[in-house]
Design an enzyme around this catalytic site. Structure first.
Site, mmCIF file in Angstrom:
data_model
loop_
_atom_site.group_PDB
_atom_site.id
_atom_site.type_symbol
_atom_site.label_atom_id
_atom_site.label_comp_id
_atom_site.label_asym_id
_atom_site.label_seq_id
_atom_site.Cartn_x
_atom_site.Cartn_y
_atom_site.Cartn_z
ATOM 1 N N LYS A 80 -9.937 -65.739 -4.616
ATOM 2 C CA LYS A 80 -9.056 -66.666 -3.895
ATOM 3 C C LYS A 80 -8.092 -67.337 -4.865
ATOM 4 O O LYS A 80 -8.489 -67.715 -5.981
ATOM 5 C CB LYS A 80 -9.908 -67.725 -3.188
ATOM 6 C CG LYS A 80 -9.105 -68.690 -2.323
ATOM 7 C CD LYS A 80 -10.037 -69.668 -1.622
ATOM 8 C CE LYS A 80 -9.325 -70.640 -0.715
ATOM 9 N NZ LYS A 80 -10.248 -71.554 -0.029
ATOM 10 N N SER A 155 -9.920 -71.659 4.926
ATOM 11 C CA SER A 155 -8.743 -71.338 4.160
ATOM 12 C C SER A 155 -8.880 -70.067 3.333
ATOM 13 O O SER A 155 -7.880 -69.543 2.862
ATOM 14 C CB SER A 155 -8.388 -72.500 3.242
ATOM 15 O OG SER A 155 -9.433 -72.745 2.308
ATOM 16 N N SER A 179 -14.360 -73.451 4.558
ATOM 17 C CA SER A 179 -13.381 -72.403 4.241
ATOM 18 C C SER A 179 -13.929 -71.083 3.733
ATOM 19 O O SER A 179 -13.160 -70.126 3.598
ATOM 20 C CB SER A 179 -12.371 -72.930 3.236
ATOM 21 O OG SER A 179 -11.426 -73.719 3.902
#
Ligand code: GLN
Length: 450
Positions: A80, A155, A179
């Protein structure tokens, strides 16, 4: 999906060990797939082929020398974009860090690479991990590989989509209020938030430091367990990382459950009603402080201005997207003199009560099971008009975040429209082996096809 697409950590090891494929060939197979599918999915923001191929060559050299292979040898992974990678652009999904290249690796990244993993690239996410749908990225939304007109969840949407589309065997995400778990649920893959402090936050670009955690998303619970085992453990660079020994998760989770039906007990968690409100005060308060560093001087974007103040204003005005600005304002307000006690302090008290709800519940139950998300993947744009609506998607995940406990989302059947549903399993602090065991047994019993 071709059979070759279904790589797991074990099958990579076996194929490399039997010389059926080289680490370089495997890496190239994944990049070919990424080239084909990423333009539509937008899961990756940056690819790091130089780094990936040199790691693959190191693994191939070890194989040629007949050396034993480390736990994740040759396993293609995605990271990420809020997690720092030395020499590889890390944007946090924000314009303000569009050209930021970190000078060091996050602890989790370093550990993955030391265990032999091949870093394919960086995945798209909501700006500074603020969001539940991945629509807050400055680089456009990610599409859900299961249903491309729908969100992947956020996210860590890019990480979830990359794994679900077999563009990586495993990925790292971050979870502040849901997330990792929520995009895992919406994309139909296992995704785990470890206990706060289980994995070092060193090199994780901060959103809300008392809540942020790094964890794995993978194609199976077994692979998530293997990745967690590699990244977990004390790190002298993060004083909040825990010294508790790291169990051999993939081994411990194999213990069979006596009966999968288990015995449900009734639990009361009376402070859950206040969780979203408390979370959005605490998270925004911490964010307003953490994001003060993006001032056009030290990191990333700088937009020239007539005065210093003008430069700050223009840099932050242009660099941050609307959701980030909203949160900085909310958080600054909540922390301001006169409001601090009414909002921030009160929220911290609620947080303590929620943590107490959990510790009392764990006296009666081994694990707590809930849906991961109140809704399956929704259509792109369907919920962007009303931020409060979006915040409500976090109701099942933020309580565990505030309490610091671990939670995993595992696939649990599909809706009538064929959209994945996630089951969240929470455990007591450092109870990762226990929830992995439950998740693994659930998965083995066909939970995904319920
Ligand atoms: N959806 C939550 C938020 O927007 C959680 C985000 C996260 O876990 N990083 O704050």
């Amino acid at each position: 999906m071709s059979a070759a697409a279904q790589w797991t950590i074990d099958s990579v090891r076996a194929a490399l060990g039997a010389k059926k494929i080289s680490a370089r060939e495997l890496t190239s197979e994944f990049y070919t797939r990424i080239e084909r599918q990423n333009p539509a999915l937008n899961a990756f923001l940056t690819l790091s082929p130089e780094r990936a191929y040199s790691q693959a060559d190191r693994i191939d050299a070890r194989i040629a020398r007949g050396e034993p292979l480390p736990a994740l040898a040759g396993v293609p992974v995605a990271i990420k974009d809020v997690i720092s990678t030395r020499g590889v652009r890390s944007t946090c999904g924000s314009r303000i860090l569009e050209n930021y290249i970190p000078p060091y690796d996050a602890c989790a990244v370093e550990r993955l690479e030391r265990a032999g993993a091949v870093l394919l690239g960086k995945t798209n996410c909501d700006e500074f991990a603020m969001g539940s749908s991945n629509e807050n990225s400055a680089y456009g939304p990610v599409r859900n590989p299961v249903a491309p007109d729908r969100v992947p969840g956020g996210s860590s949407g890019g990480s979830a989509a990359a794994v679900a589309a077999s563009l990586a065997v495993a990925a790292l995400g971050t979870d502040t209020g849901g997330s990792i778990r929520q995009p895992g649920a919406l994309c139909g893959i296992p995704a785990m938030m470890p206990t706060y402090g289980r994995v070092s936050r060193y090199g994780l670009i901060a959103f809300a430091s008392s809540l942020d955690r790094i964890g794995p998303l993978a194609g199976s619970v077994r692979d998530a367990a293997a990745v967690l085992g590699v990244i977990a453990g004390r790190d002298p660079n993060d004083s909040t990382s825990a010294a508790a020994p790291v169990p051999d998760y993939p081994v411990e989770m194999e213990a069979p459950l006596k009966r999968l039906g288990c015995r449900p007990v009734e639990l009361r968690m009376p402070h859950t009603d206040y969780a979203i409100a408390a979370y959005y005060i605490i998270a925004t308060a911490e964010a307003s402080s953490n994001l003060a560093r993006y001032d056009g001087v030290r990191y990333g974007l700088r937009v020239a201005g007539r005065t210093l103040r003008d430069m700050y204003k223009k840099t932050r005005g242009r660099g941050f997207g609307p959701e980030v600005k909203r949160r900085i304002m909310l958080g600054t307000y909540a922390l301001s003199a006169g409001y601090y006690e009414a909002y921030y302090l009160k929220s911290q008290r609620v947080r303590a009560l929620i943590a107490r709800d959990f510790s009392e519940a764990f006296r009666q139950a081994d694990v707590i099971v809930t849906p991961t998300s109140p809704v399956p993947a929704f259509r792109l744009g369907e919920r962007t008009a009303d931020p409060l609506q979006m915040y409500l998607a976090d109701i099942y995940t933020v309580t565990g975040s505030l309490a610091g406990v671990p939670g995993i989302s595992v696939p649990c059947g599909k809706t009538s429209e064929g959209l994945p549903v996630g089951l969240q399993i929470c455990g007591p602090p450092f109870g990762e082996a226990r929830i992995l065991q439950v998740a693994h047994n659930f998965e083995k019993a066909g939970g995904a096809d319920l």
